[in-house]
Design an enzyme around this catalytic site. Structure first.
Site, PDB file in Angstrom:
ATOM      1  N   GLY A 271       0.828  -1.032  -0.325  1.00 46.62           N
ATOM      2  CA  GLY A 271       0.199  -0.257  -0.010  1.00 46.62           C
ATOM      3  C   GLY A 271       0.867   1.317  -0.285  1.00 46.62           C
TER       4      GLY A 271
ATOM      5  N   SER B 248      -2.206  -3.325  -4.115  1.00 39.53           N
ATOM      6  CA  SER B 248      -2.747  -2.941  -2.951  1.00 39.53           C
ATOM      7  C   SER B 248      -3.877  -2.283  -3.337  1.00 39.53           C
ATOM      8  CB  SER B 248      -2.517  -2.658  -1.775  1.00 39.53           C
ATOM      9  OG  SER B 248      -2.834  -2.459  -0.930  1.00 39.53           O
TER      10      SER B 248
ATOM     11  N   GLN C  17      -5.413  -6.816  -4.872  1.00 38.21           N
ATOM     12  CA  GLN C  17      -5.466  -7.228  -3.810  1.00 38.21           C
ATOM     13  C   GLN C  17      -6.235  -7.325  -2.694  1.00 38.21           C
ATOM     14  OE1 GLN C  17      -4.708  -5.553  -0.935  1.00 38.21           O
ATOM     15  NE2 GLN C  17      -5.168  -6.744   0.867  1.00 38.21           N
TER      16      GLN C  17
ATOM     17  N   TYR D 181      -8.461  -6.344   0.502  1.00 43.74           N
ATOM     18  CA  TYR D 181      -9.067  -6.276   2.201  1.00 43.74           C
ATOM     19  C   TYR D 181     -10.398  -5.570   2.128  1.00 43.74           C
ATOM     20  CZ  TYR D 181      -4.272  -5.509   3.874  1.00 43.74           C
ATOM     21  OH  TYR D 181      -2.803  -5.359   4.193  1.00 43.74           O
TER      22      TYR D 181
ATOM     23  N   THR E 244      -6.623 -11.175   1.175  1.00 46.02           N
ATOM     24  CA  THR E 244      -5.118 -10.529   2.447  1.00 46.02           C
ATOM     25  C   THR E 244      -6.136 -10.828   3.573  1.00 46.02           C
ATOM     26  OG1 THR E 244      -3.996  -9.605   0.893  1.00 46.02           O
ATOM     27  CG2 THR E 244      -3.580  -9.650   3.822  1.00 46.02           C
TER      28      THR E 244
ATOM     29  N   LYS F 142      -4.389 -15.251   0.282  1.00 48.73           N
ATOM     30  CA  LYS F 142      -2.754 -14.549   1.199  1.00 48.73           C
ATOM     31  C   LYS F 142      -2.841 -14.505   2.310  1.00 48.73           C
ATOM     32  CE  LYS F 142       0.440 -10.466  -0.041  1.00 48.73           C
ATOM     33  NZ  LYS F 142       0.162  -9.503   0.947  1.00 48.73           N
TER      34      LYS F 142
ATOM     35  N   SER G  28       2.165 -16.684   2.746  1.00 47.01           N
ATOM     36  CA  SER G  28       2.486 -15.652   2.981  1.00 47.01           C
ATOM     37  C   SER G  28       2.952 -14.823   4.878  1.00 47.01           C
ATOM     38  CB  SER G  28       1.999 -14.494   2.362  1.00 47.01           C
ATOM     39  OG  SER G  28       2.345 -12.959   2.906  1.00 47.01           O
TER      40      SER G  28
ATOM     41  N   HIS H  43       2.685 -11.650   5.440  1.00 44.90           N
ATOM     42  CA  HIS H  43       3.244 -10.466   5.522  1.00 44.90           C
ATOM     43  C   HIS H  43       4.287  -9.871   5.653  1.00 44.90           C
ATOM     44  CE1 HIS H  43      -0.570  -7.426   5.306  1.00 44.90           C
ATOM     45  NE2 HIS H  43       0.153  -7.406   4.764  1.00 44.90           N
TER      46      HIS H  43
ATOM     47  N   ARG I  49       5.065  -8.433   9.210  1.00 40.24           N
ATOM     48  CA  ARG I  49       3.977  -7.422   9.404  1.00 40.24           C
ATOM     49  C   ARG I  49       3.115  -7.942   9.834  1.00 40.24           C
ATOM     50  NH1 ARG I  49       6.384  -3.165   6.819  1.00 40.24           N
ATOM     51  NH2 ARG I  49       4.593  -2.124   6.306  1.00 40.24           N
TER      52      ARG I  49
ATOM     53  N   ASP J 106       5.618 -15.728  -0.665  1.00 38.48           N
ATOM     54  CA  ASP J 106       6.750 -14.389  -0.508  1.00 38.48           C
ATOM     55  C   ASP J 106       6.986 -14.642   0.790  1.00 38.48           C
ATOM     56  OD1 ASP J 106       4.645 -12.870   0.914  1.00 38.48           O
ATOM     57  OD2 ASP J 106       3.632 -12.160  -0.354  1.00 38.48           O
TER      58      ASP J 106
ATOM     59  N   GLY K  98      10.631 -12.044   2.570  1.00 35.78           N
ATOM     60  CA  GLY K  98      11.926 -12.280   2.706  1.00 35.78           C
ATOM     61  C   GLY K  98      12.537 -12.758   1.948  1.00 35.78           C
TER      62      GLY K  98
ATOM     63  N   GLY L 108       8.710  -7.674  -2.090  1.00 35.66           N
ATOM     64  CA  GLY L 108       7.857  -6.802  -1.889  1.00 35.66           C
ATOM     65  C   GLY L 108       9.089  -5.387  -1.095  1.00 35.66           C
TER      66      GLY L 108
HETATM   67  C1  LIG Z   1       4.991  -1.014   3.256  1.00 29.65           C
HETATM   68  C2  LIG Z   1       4.827  -2.359   2.819  1.00 29.65           C
HETATM   69  C3  LIG Z   1       3.243  -2.243   3.091  1.00 29.65           C
HETATM   70  C4  LIG Z   1       2.772  -3.446   2.460  1.00 29.65           C
HETATM   71  N1  LIG Z   1       0.670  -3.621   2.082  1.00 29.65           N
HETATM   72  C5  LIG Z   1       0.222  -4.290   2.028  1.00 29.65           C
HETATM   73  C6  LIG Z   1      -1.088  -4.761   2.130  1.00 29.65           C
HETATM   74  O1  LIG Z   1      -1.353  -3.126   0.821  1.00 29.65           O
HETATM   75  N2  LIG Z   1      -1.637  -5.487   1.101  1.00 29.65           N
HETATM   76  C7  LIG Z   1      -0.748  -6.803   1.698  1.00 29.65           C
HETATM   77  O2  LIG Z   1      -2.086  -7.880   1.008  1.00 29.65           O
HETATM   78  N3  LIG Z   1      -0.099  -6.836   2.054  1.00 29.65           N
HETATM   79  C8  LIG Z   1       0.471  -5.472   1.744  1.00 29.65           C
HETATM   80  N4  LIG Z   1       2.281  -5.923   2.138  1.00 29.65           N
HETATM   81  C9  LIG Z   1       3.109  -7.089   2.053  1.00 29.65           C
HETATM   82  C10 LIG Z   1       3.370  -7.903   1.387  1.00 29.65           C
HETATM   83  O3  LIG Z   1       2.553  -7.709   0.225  1.00 29.65           O
HETATM   84  C11 LIG Z   1       3.904  -8.793   0.981  1.00 29.65           C
HETATM   85  O4  LIG Z   1       3.516  -9.789   1.604  1.00 29.65           O
HETATM   86  C12 LIG Z   1       5.536  -8.921   1.458  1.00 29.65           C
HETATM   87  O5  LIG Z   1       5.680  -7.405   1.282  1.00 29.65           O
HETATM   88  C13 LIG Z   1       6.773  -9.642   1.222  1.00 29.65           C
HETATM   89  O6  LIG Z   1       7.724  -9.689   2.240  1.00 29.65           O
HETATM   90  P1  LIG Z   1       8.590  -8.743   2.313  1.00 29.65           P
HETATM   91  O7  LIG Z   1       8.476  -7.460   1.792  1.00 29.65           O
HETATM   92  O8  LIG Z   1       9.729  -9.270   2.633  1.00 29.65           O
HETATM   93  O9  LIG Z   1       9.131  -9.592  -0.112  1.00 29.65           O
HETATM   94  C14 LIG Z   1       2.786  -4.878   2.711  1.00 29.65           C
HETATM   95  C15 LIG Z   1       4.298  -4.472   2.778  1.00 29.65           C
HETATM   96  C16 LIG Z   1       5.119  -3.517   2.698  1.00 29.65           C
HETATM   97  C17 LIG Z   1       6.590  -3.916   2.765  1.00 29.65           C
END
Ligand SMILES: Cc1cc2nc3c(=O)[nH]c(=O)nc-3n(C[C@H](O)[C@H](O)[C@H](O)COP(=O)(O)O)c2cc1C
Length: 407
Positions: A125, A152, A173, A175, A201, A280, A302, A304, A307, A335, A337, A358
């Protein structure tokens, strides 16, 4: 000689330097075996990047502290974030020799879509917080490099504009909203633009949960952050849809309650859209089996990017069990890492059809805009190709569990 090398008297206080003086540098590298890499310097152009990590310090320099924190953070103690990287070290590659790899084919077909690379851009996002061109720069890079892009719900650019920049509709994607009419509107918006797939997600049940660092910024009411992107919910609806579509919908607090999500809701989405449905955020074979039972078209393993939930499973460790449970019935993306060609190869060998990245492309976006994203994708592609050659694997379809050992 060994005795001499082991002698602290000879080596003095800096054994590495003393060794180098004694033996000279390793031919061709200027380094002794086992020595640390030379310190990374801030690169000045996208083309100077040697690996995707080179973009990270430039992103850090270019962004406000709040935005860089949002980009990089995990949750709480960030054990899941670290586990995503450290787990790769527990998988070793098993190369096969004497295979003709002159003609390498890295293309992947995923649910009828042929992509020249199995590396997709994960939905992230608020990309305008990282570069003024945000999602548009990413879409243009994805188009130029022919990579799949998942947009996103929290996009800071309307989906129609992203589709135009990408030259086709992205995957969308989702939400979900707390009220069905709003979710239905989101699905209709994506369908009208022509999105072939919706990626639901499911791992952020409580928005912002455990994102301690963001809470600290909010408490400090960081003005630079607030002035650049208002509330997430407002942004999110703007991102997926032109304002006209949201007229008459009660969107107040729509994203604050994802607790409504359950398998009945999944069924409702599946029956309510013509798009392929991916889920996801799956981390267990049990949930993967339920996805298949509920007619989901694909699974994204995933967490996330570390996160969502701390003290969680790394995705590369979650993948093999999920692949066994799914047994080829639906495609799997993974996804969290992924930073190296070797990481990607491990996932492909363990049953993934493709991987999503990501932060690597977000660092590159923040560092050099579209050019940066193109360079980051180019590096990952080149590393993937190099690793496939080293592994004796000419096509993605030739990968199998025998190419990786877990130990
Ligand atoms: C800044 C940021 C924003 C993200 N926003 C979303 C989002 O809006 N929707 C979602 O499904 N995942 C979101 N993600 C997760 C990513 O889709 C993904 O699962 C993740 O970044 C993969 O890990 P990596 O950053 O280590 O490659 C976000 C990740 C980051 C770093």
């Amino acid at each position: 000689m060994q005795y001499l090398l082991a002698s602290p008297l000879l080596l003095g206080s800096d054994p590495a330097r003393a060794l180098e003086e004694l033996l000279g540098p390793e031919p061709g590298t200027g380094l002794l075996p086992g020595c640390e890499s030379p310190p990374r310097e801030l690169i000045e152009a996208a083309s100077h990047a040697i690996d995707v990590f080179d973009f990270q310090p430039v992103a850090k320099r270019n962004l406000t502290e709040a935005h860089y924190t949002y980009l990089s953070m995990g949750v709480q103690h960030e054990t899941t974030l670290r586990a995503n990287r450290s787990a790769f070290e527990r998988f070793q590659l098993r190369p096969r020799r004497l295979v003709d790899v002159q003609q390498l084919d890295t293309s992947a077909e995923i649910l009828g879509t042929r992509l020249s690379s199995p590396i997709l851009l994960a939905p992230c996002g608020s990309q305008r917080a990282f570069h003024p061109e945000g999602e548009l720069a990413v879409a243009r890079a994805a188009r130029r490099m022919d990579h799949g892009m998942i947009l996103s719900t929290g996009s800071s650019t309307p989906i129609e504009e992203v589709a135009e920049a990408l030259g086709r509709a992205p995957w969308f994607q989702l939400y979900t909203a707390h009220v069905w009419p709003a979710t239905r509107m989101q699905l209709r918006s994506a369908e009208e633009v022509g999105c072939p797939a919706v990626v639901l997600t499911v791992d952020i049940v409580v928005p912002g949960a455990g994102r301690d660092r963001i809470q600290r910024y909010r408490r400090a009411e960081n003005p630079e952050c607030r002035s650049c992107h208002g509330s997430f919910a407002g942004d999110a609806m703007r991102g997926v849809s032109s304002a006209a579509r949201t007229v008459g919908l009660d969107l107040e607090g729509w994203i604050d309650n994802l607790l409504v999500l359950d398998w009945d809701y999944v069924d409702r989405i599946r029956d309510g859209t013509s798009m392929k449905l991916w889920i996801k955020g799956i981390l267990t074979p049990e949930d993967a089996a339920l996805c298949v039972e509920h007619g989901v078209d694909g699974i994204v393993v995933s967490n996330h990017g570390g996160r969502a939930l701390d003290n969680g499973l790394s995705t590369i460790e979650a993948l093999p069990g999920i692949a066994r449970a799914v047994d080829g019935r639906v495609p799997i993306l993974v996804d969290s890492g992924f930073r190296r060609g070797t990481d990607i190869v491990k996932a492909l060998a363990l049953g993934a059809s493709a991987v999503c990245v990501g932060r690597p492309y977000l660092w590159a976006l923040a560092a050099f805009g579209q050019e940066g994203v193109e360079a980051a994708l180019g590096i990952l592609r080149a590393e993937l190709a190099m690793t496939m050659k080293q592994m004796g694997v000419p096509t993605l379809g030739s990968f199998g569990p025998g190419h990786v050992r877990h130990g």
